[in-house]
Design a protein around this motif. Structure first.
Motif, mmCIF file in Angstrom:
data_model
loop_
_atom_site.group_PDB
_atom_site.id
_atom_site.type_symbol
_atom_site.label_atom_id
_atom_site.label_comp_id
_atom_site.label_asym_id
_atom_site.label_seq_id
_atom_site.Cartn_x
_atom_site.Cartn_y
_atom_site.Cartn_z
ATOM 1 N N PRO A 14 21.330 -18.165 -43.267
ATOM 2 C CA PRO A 14 22.279 -17.051 -42.815
ATOM 3 C C PRO A 14 23.228 -17.512 -41.810
ATOM 4 C CG PRO A 14 20.145 -16.445 -42.058
ATOM 5 C CD PRO A 14 20.056 -17.670 -42.962
ATOM 6 N N GLU A 15 23.174 -18.569 -41.274
ATOM 7 C CA GLU A 15 24.134 -18.910 -40.292
ATOM 8 C C GLU A 15 25.089 -19.940 -41.072
ATOM 9 O OE1 GLU A 15 24.361 -17.579 -37.195
ATOM 10 O OE2 GLU A 15 22.779 -16.297 -37.874
ATOM 11 N N ARG A 16 25.001 -20.193 -42.012
ATOM 12 C CA ARG A 16 25.735 -21.420 -42.606
ATOM 13 C C ARG A 16 27.260 -21.391 -42.310
ATOM 14 N NH1 ARG A 16 24.813 -18.411 -47.141
ATOM 15 N NH2 ARG A 16 26.657 -18.063 -48.787
ATOM 16 N N ASN A 17 27.721 -19.879 -42.280
ATOM 17 C CA ASN A 17 29.159 -19.994 -42.146
ATOM 18 C C ASN A 17 29.882 -19.658 -40.612
ATOM 19 O OD1 ASN A 17 29.607 -20.089 -45.041
ATOM 20 N ND2 ASN A 17 29.132 -17.926 -45.121
ATOM 21 N N GLY A 18 29.067 -20.200 -39.799
ATOM 22 C CA GLY A 18 29.485 -19.837 -38.414
ATOM 23 C C GLY A 18 29.458 -18.514 -38.120
ATOM 24 N N VAL A 19 30.759 -17.910 -37.386
ATOM 25 C CA VAL A 19 31.107 -16.641 -37.030
ATOM 26 C C VAL A 19 31.541 -15.795 -38.295
ATOM 27 C CG1 VAL A 19 31.320 -17.309 -34.600
ATOM 28 C CG2 VAL A 19 33.388 -16.753 -36.549
ATOM 29 N N VAL A 20 31.565 -16.294 -39.536
ATOM 30 C CA VAL A 20 31.849 -15.639 -40.612
ATOM 31 C C VAL A 20 30.629 -15.147 -41.367
ATOM 32 C CG1 VAL A 20 33.520 -15.558 -42.719
ATOM 33 C CG2 VAL A 20 34.179 -16.826 -40.649
ATOM 34 N N GLN A 21 30.115 -13.973 -40.798
ATOM 35 C CA GLN A 21 28.814 -13.650 -41.289
ATOM 36 C C GLN A 21 29.062 -12.405 -42.323
ATOM 37 O OE1 GLN A 21 25.946 -15.406 -41.185
ATOM 38 N NE2 GLN A 21 27.171 -16.913 -40.558
ATOM 39 N N ALA A 24 30.561 -9.251 -40.514
ATOM 40 C CA ALA A 24 31.269 -9.257 -39.244
ATOM 41 C C ALA A 24 32.462 -8.735 -39.341
ATOM 42 C CB ALA A 24 31.457 -10.924 -39.168
ATOM 43 N N THR A 25 32.967 -8.246 -38.273
ATOM 44 C CA THR A 25 34.280 -7.554 -38.133
ATOM 45 C C THR A 25 35.453 -8.585 -37.890
ATOM 46 O OG1 THR A 25 34.269 -7.239 -35.736
ATOM 47 C CG2 THR A 25 33.027 -5.669 -37.276
ATOM 48 N N SER A 26 36.503 -8.317 -38.180
ATOM 49 C CA SER A 26 37.674 -9.174 -37.761
ATOM 50 C C SER A 26 37.721 -9.473 -36.419
ATOM 51 C CB SER A 26 38.912 -8.466 -38.364
ATOM 52 O OG SER A 26 40.226 -9.307 -38.276
ATOM 53 N N GLN A 27 37.525 -8.720 -35.648
ATOM 54 C CA GLN A 27 37.321 -8.855 -34.042
ATOM 55 C C GLN A 27 36.181 -10.034 -33.685
ATOM 56 O OE1 GLN A 27 40.021 -7.658 -32.020
ATOM 57 N NE2 GLN A 27 38.989 -9.284 -30.719
ATOM 58 N N GLU A 28 35.130 -9.764 -34.370
ATOM 59 C CA GLU A 28 34.126 -10.611 -34.020
ATOM 60 C C GLU A 28 34.408 -12.058 -34.499
ATOM 61 O OE1 GLU A 28 30.127 -8.038 -34.092
ATOM 62 O OE2 GLU A 28 31.081 -8.707 -36.271
ATOM 63 N N ILE A 29 35.223 -12.201 -35.731
ATOM 64 C CA ILE A 29 35.658 -13.504 -36.164
ATOM 65 C C ILE A 29 36.826 -14.232 -35.206
ATOM 66 C CG2 ILE A 29 36.774 -14.613 -38.261
ATOM 67 C CD1 ILE A 29 35.344 -12.780 -39.837
ATOM 68 N N TYR A 30 37.558 -13.261 -34.763
ATOM 69 C CA TYR A 30 38.781 -13.811 -33.882
ATOM 70 C C TYR A 30 38.197 -14.145 -32.659
ATOM 71 C CZ TYR A 30 43.033 -13.375 -30.759
ATOM 72 O OH TYR A 30 43.786 -13.817 -29.888
ATOM 73 N N ASP A 31 37.188 -13.135 -32.079
ATOM 74 C CA ASP A 31 36.543 -13.612 -30.908
ATOM 75 C C ASP A 31 35.794 -14.793 -30.837
ATOM 76 O OD1 ASP A 31 37.654 -11.366 -29.539
ATOM 77 O OD2 ASP A 31 35.628 -10.279 -29.722
ATOM 78 N N ARG A 37 38.082 -22.258 -29.786
ATOM 79 C CA ARG A 37 39.505 -22.907 -29.483
ATOM 80 C C ARG A 37 39.766 -22.961 -27.875
ATOM 81 N NH1 ARG A 37 45.172 -19.503 -30.980
ATOM 82 N NH2 ARG A 37 46.705 -21.247 -30.434
ATOM 83 N N ARG A 38 39.184 -22.280 -27.136
ATOM 84 C CA ARG A 38 39.087 -22.235 -25.798
ATOM 85 C C ARG A 38 38.418 -23.656 -25.344
ATOM 86 N NH1 ARG A 38 41.741 -19.297 -22.611
ATOM 87 N NH2 ARG A 38 42.661 -17.224 -23.226
ATOM 88 N N GLU A 39 37.085 -23.716 -25.721
ATOM 89 C CA GLU A 39 36.173 -24.717 -25.582
ATOM 90 C C GLU A 39 36.862 -26.166 -25.873
ATOM 91 O OE1 GLU A 39 32.302 -22.104 -25.979
ATOM 92 O OE2 GLU A 39 32.608 -23.694 -27.553
ATOM 93 N N VAL A 40 37.472 -26.314 -27.101
ATOM 94 C CA VAL A 40 37.932 -27.192 -27.517
ATOM 95 C C VAL A 40 39.197 -28.012 -27.037
ATOM 96 C CG1 VAL A 40 38.597 -28.577 -29.820
ATOM 97 C CG2 VAL A 40 36.546 -27.065 -29.789
ATOM 98 N N LEU A 41 40.278 -27.071 -26.882
ATOM 99 C CA LEU A 41 41.568 -27.304 -26.493
ATOM 100 C C LEU A 41 41.762 -26.980 -25.164
ATOM 101 C CD1 LEU A 41 43.767 -25.915 -29.543
ATOM 102 C CD2 LEU A 41 42.760 -28.165 -29.128
ATOM 103 N N GLY A 42 41.142 -26.411 -24.740
ATOM 104 C CA GLY A 42 41.267 -25.884 -22.869
ATOM 105 C C GLY A 42 41.876 -24.622 -22.968
ATOM 106 N N ALA A 43 41.400 -23.784 -21.971
ATOM 107 C CA ALA A 43 42.026 -22.440 -21.684
ATOM 108 C C ALA A 43 43.460 -22.651 -21.511
ATOM 109 C CB ALA A 43 41.370 -21.911 -20.629
ATOM 110 N N ALA A 44 43.823 -23.582 -20.843
ATOM 111 C CA ALA A 44 45.291 -23.692 -20.448
ATOM 112 C C ALA A 44 46.269 -23.768 -21.409
ATOM 113 C CB ALA A 44 45.559 -24.705 -19.278
ATOM 114 N N HIS A 45 45.678 -24.574 -22.536
ATOM 115 C CA HIS A 45 46.463 -24.806 -23.958
ATOM 116 C C HIS A 45 46.627 -23.433 -24.544
ATOM 117 C CE1 HIS A 45 48.094 -26.536 -27.540
ATOM 118 N NE2 HIS A 45 47.228 -25.640 -27.939
ATOM 119 N N ALA A 68 41.010 -21.209 -38.934
ATOM 120 C CA ALA A 68 40.735 -22.368 -38.331
ATOM 121 C C ALA A 68 39.939 -22.431 -37.494
ATOM 122 C CB ALA A 68 41.760 -23.173 -37.983
ATOM 123 N N TRP A 69 39.814 -21.889 -36.430
ATOM 124 C CA TRP A 69 38.718 -21.832 -35.278
ATOM 125 C C TRP A 69 37.630 -20.904 -35.523
ATOM 126 C CZ3 TRP A 69 39.356 -25.826 -32.342
ATOM 127 C CH2 TRP A 69 40.509 -26.503 -32.134
ATOM 128 N N GLY A 70 37.867 -19.678 -36.152
ATOM 129 C CA GLY A 70 36.569 -18.772 -36.495
ATOM 130 C C GLY A 70 36.005 -18.937 -37.747
#
Length: 161
Positions: A14-21, A24-31, A37-45, A68-70
């Protein structure tokens, strides 16, 4: 259970799709996408990208965060290091030098060493061409120099408050 059976079971549950479960709401996927995105690219970017969005670019920023990120970067099928290696190769193959610089930094954040990045770029010389790899090496070299300079400046600031 063999390794291939473990891997198969691990990535088809059931977890094979990451946050796209399912459900899942659009907001959950965005979050979820924004978190990665913040973890990988950094909050400043990410903060700069969001600060620069306007009515023309906001749909694009929303799309890359969700899809891409979600949708992709949260999937468990490969490590973030592997995702970075693939992304670096794609940036070299298509000549996206500014994006390459950003993803060299991200690759370091994701745990790749400078030597591993060098090996990835050497591999691209064979499959993407020497001229592209030449530019990629120069781009990565510039990123590493900038990172080293920032670290030296930070060390100096810490010594002389």
């Amino acid at each position: 259970m063999t390794r291939s059976e473990t891997s198969s079971a691990e990535f088809h549950g059931p977890e094979r799709n990451g946050v796209v479960q399912p459900g899942a709401t659009s907001q959950e996927i965005y979050d979820g996408g924004m978190k990665v995105r913040r973890e990988v690219l950094g909050a400043a970017h990410v903060d700069r990208a969001n600060a620069n969005k306007d009515s023309f670019t906001e749909d694009f920023q929303d799309m890359i965060t969700r899809i891409a990120w979600g949708g992709i970067w949260t999937r468990p099928g490969i490590s973030r290091q592997m995702r970075s290696a693939v992304t670096l190769t794609a940036m070299v193959a298509h000549g996206h030098w500014e994006e390459l610089a950003m993803h060299v930094r991200a690759a370091i954040t994701n745990g790749l060493s400078r030597d591993e990045i060098k090996e990835i770029l050497l591999q691209t010389a064979i499959y993407c061409g020497v001229p592209s790899a030449n530019t990629a090496f120069k781009t990565a070299q510039h990123v590493f120099h900038s990172m080293d300079e920032a670290a030296r400046d930070e060390a100096e600031t810490d010594k002389n408050p």
